[in-house]
Design an enzyme around this catalytic site. Sequence first.
Site, PDB file in Angstrom:
ATOM      1  N   HIS A 261       0.824  -1.212   0.000  1.00 37.77           N
ATOM      2  CA  HIS A 261       0.000   0.000   0.000  1.00 37.77           C
ATOM      3  C   HIS A 261       0.861   1.265   0.000  1.00 37.77           C
ATOM      4  CE1 HIS A 261      -3.283  -2.824   1.266  1.00 37.77           C
ATOM      5  NE2 HIS A 261      -3.944  -2.051   0.436  1.00 37.77           N
TER       6      HIS A 261
ATOM      7  N   HIS B  46       1.079   1.502  -5.690  1.00 39.22           N
ATOM      8  CA  HIS B  46      -0.239   0.862  -5.770  1.00 39.22           C
ATOM      9  C   HIS B  46      -1.279   1.896  -6.235  1.00 39.22           C
ATOM     10  CE1 HIS B  46      -3.944  -1.195  -4.850  1.00 39.22           C
ATOM     11  NE2 HIS B  46      -4.226  -0.346  -3.864  1.00 39.22           N
TER      12      HIS B  46
ATOM     13  N   HIS C 252      -7.286   6.818  -3.016  1.00 33.87           N
ATOM     14  CA  HIS C 252      -8.091   5.798  -2.351  1.00 33.87           C
ATOM     15  C   HIS C 252      -7.389   5.054  -1.211  1.00 33.87           C
ATOM     16  CE1 HIS C 252      -5.992   2.594  -4.446  1.00 33.87           C
ATOM     17  NE2 HIS C 252      -6.623   1.742  -3.654  1.00 33.87           N
TER      18      HIS C 252
HETATM   19  P1  AMP Z   1      -7.165  -1.791  -0.885  1.00 33.59           P
HETATM   20  O1  AMP Z   1      -6.676  -1.889   0.518  1.00 33.59           O
HETATM   21  O2  AMP Z   1      -8.019  -0.587  -1.155  1.00 33.59           O
HETATM   22  O3  AMP Z   1      -6.059  -1.911  -1.879  1.00 33.59           O
HETATM   23  O4  AMP Z   1      -8.193  -2.994  -1.049  1.00 33.59           O
HETATM   24  C1  AMP Z   1      -7.941  -4.148  -1.774  1.00 33.59           C
HETATM   25  C2  AMP Z   1      -7.607  -5.283  -0.860  1.00 33.59           C
HETATM   26  O5  AMP Z   1      -7.547  -6.465  -1.623  1.00 33.59           O
HETATM   27  C3  AMP Z   1      -6.215  -5.124  -0.261  1.00 33.59           C
HETATM   28  O6  AMP Z   1      -6.246  -4.530   0.981  1.00 33.59           O
HETATM   29  C4  AMP Z   1      -5.753  -6.532  -0.131  1.00 33.59           C
HETATM   30  O7  AMP Z   1      -6.140  -7.014   1.124  1.00 33.59           O
HETATM   31  C5  AMP Z   1      -6.509  -7.288  -1.159  1.00 33.59           C
HETATM   32  N1  AMP Z   1      -5.656  -7.673  -2.287  1.00 33.59           N
HETATM   33  C6  AMP Z   1      -5.374  -6.974  -3.399  1.00 33.59           C
HETATM   34  N2  AMP Z   1      -4.580  -7.686  -4.227  1.00 33.59           N
HETATM   35  C7  AMP Z   1      -4.352  -8.872  -3.631  1.00 33.59           C
HETATM   36  C8  AMP Z   1      -3.625 -10.031  -3.967  1.00 33.59           C
HETATM   37  N3  AMP Z   1      -2.961 -10.143  -5.127  1.00 33.59           N
HETATM   38  N4  AMP Z   1      -3.620 -11.056  -3.097  1.00 33.59           N
HETATM   39  C9  AMP Z   1      -4.282 -10.995  -1.942  1.00 33.59           C
HETATM   40  N5  AMP Z   1      -4.994  -9.919  -1.547  1.00 33.59           N
HETATM   41  C10 AMP Z   1      -5.034  -8.859  -2.378  1.00 33.59           C
HETATM   42 ZN    ZN Z   2      -6.031  -0.124  -2.912  1.00 32.18          ZN
END
Ligand code: AMP
Ligand code: ZN
Length: 680
Positions: free
Chosen positions: A397, A401, A437
């Site tokens: 994060h 990203h 975001h």
């Molecule tokens: P965000 O925190 O807004 O990026 O929400 C997306 C969530 O999806 C992330 O917090 C991660 O927990 C999860 N995520 C995204 N990509 C992956 C991945 N390749 N493998 C496992 N979890 C993922």
């Molecule tokens: Zn995100």
Amino acid sequence: MRATKASQHTVIVAVTKRLSTDKDEPSILPLIKAGFNKRVVENHNLNACINELLCLEYGEVRTQLQLSAANALFCALDNVSDAVEIASDDREIQYVNHAWERLMGYGSEEVMEKDSMEVTKNDHNKPDLQDSINTQLKKGKYWEGTYYTRRKNGEILPSHCHVSPVIGPTGQISHIISVKTTSDASLIERLKDTDYSIVNGGVYGFPRRRESVTKIHSMTIEAPITKVINIINAAQENSPITVVQALDHVLEILRTSELYSPYLSQQLRADEDPMTTDLVGGIMSQSMRRQLMVSASQDVNSNSSKGSHQPHTYIPTNPATLSQIPDHIKAILNSEPSWDFDIIRLEKATNNRPLVYLGLKTLMRFGVCDFFNINETCLTNWLTVIESNYHSSNTYHNSTHAADVLHATAFFLEQERNKAVLDQSDVVCSLISAIIHDVDHPGRTNAFLINEGNKLAILYNDQAVLESHHSALAFQLSWENDSANIFRGLDNEGYRATRQNIIDMVLATEMRHHFEHLNKFVNSVNKATLKYEDTSSMSGNGSPDSSVVLNQLTTPENRLLIKRMLIKCADVANPCRPLDLCVEWGKRIAEEYFNQTEEEKKRGLPVVMPIFDRKTCSIPKSQISFIDVFINDMFDAWDYYCDVPDLITHLQNNYKYWQQADDNSQDCEEASSPTDGDKT
Ligand code: AMP
Ligand code: ZN
């Protein structure tokens, strides 16, 4: 004849000469061609002429009268909402009305002379149902009850059915008439809307692409939920007791308010797949493994408090404008419109500041400065402030990203469907939302923050803690510094609408409501898309019909669902990227989870995702679970809506890669674990 007032039942008779017996009878064809309906040979006997006229009245004229009455009847049948089918005594279909076509998904010409039983065959009806119907019909009586019928697309519908025999002049059954209504009257309306092509007499059929379409239908969960309950109640009426009991259980589940998350978690726990359980728990739950509230004895400021760090407002000046971007970065940015754009390369080239550069390039391309009425410097300042509030110490994060999500968002906005549906304010808000975001993300999940009693969790009452913070902080940072405030040129109404739009999109990235967003999208948007495609394939884009359907997609409600889905897909698009990028993101998120687990153990906090232990975790397994649970269905629906086949191809290849990697690591484990022989 011209002077005579025409009647719709006129019979024109040719009275021809009686020929002497040695002459050939002339052909009747020229008379028919000339427009005569009947030929009568001249006759001097008055009674014979009167008889001829009587024959005409009771023959041709009456038949014509009956025929036109029958036409009127069929026309009436086509205007009723009940589905009517007329079949011969051996069930060969002879007529179906428009409502039947809409209900069943077939055009009438497709089912003419087909066996009615075969057309609708399915195994939802009781095995002896057909015998009961036949027994009633043989007695000359009607049968009435719940009857499951299969639509052309395979969907099974419960209907209320009335089957009656028509007794012919010989006293035998000549026809069988069945009249169907769906249990829920509004369902017919829904189908009428959905199967638009049938209403227009087009050949029915889903236009394109894989199983996703059938899947879209099978994924349907009706809203409001009371409609589903009504359908199930109706289906229970004529069901055996075991089915009634099973359906009672279904109703019990449906009546709970949390339809997706709790059920999913229970299901996964029952399946005893620890990886998936942990992943779902970690991503979706508030604080699944919560024990004692740690913060009871803890100063809220003494926790890891990454979320409470001081916001950066420092504004570096370089690059101030697009033209000032160094050439080697410009070269990388040139491939920005492609899905295969290498964000990691940009991360390296910009020394971990990809967001400013990509942001500047992308936002200028989409006319964001014009929308906000600001100059490039203001935009760059804002991007710089936002980027500096991402934590470069996070493995996942961080601002790369955010730049990656911005890139995916821009790519989606370029798809024809979105260009047709979204307006400029939607476009701008989507791009801004993508950028902000995850700003100030602490590299820990919501559950972690709640468990540690983080001050953000306290502030936001454990609800969408991070997402609320990302959005709130972004607006705070914007208003704190005038030279970085992209919103300053908007009038009150413009700012209110923009802010509302952005907040909604950022909050939609909370994975806790993942299935809710997906299901709403499938039910409202994918259904409208189906119609849009049917119409445009029939009558061409831009026809009045297609604009009617496009109007449906562009309703504020549907645009809201589309934008939520757009940012959600962009946020987790990494499994749909080219393999090397996909693998990199998989490692980065796992690393962030490992760090969280380590900190939880060190501080005695509840461990949210125990499976993410650096020493034992299988990254391929985590990716397989993530794709299975969250990605496949979502991208099927998204692809169906806006056609992104390259993403699906990457996703399939990447999935195979993770499976292969998982197989290989299992082989290694087996090879390195001592056999019984070794032990001895
Ligand atoms: P965000 O925190 O807004 O990026 O929400 C997306 C969530 O999806 C992330 O917090 C991660 O927990 C999860 N995520 C995204 N990509 C992956 C991945 N390749 N493998 C496992 N979890 C993922
Ligand atoms: Zn995100």
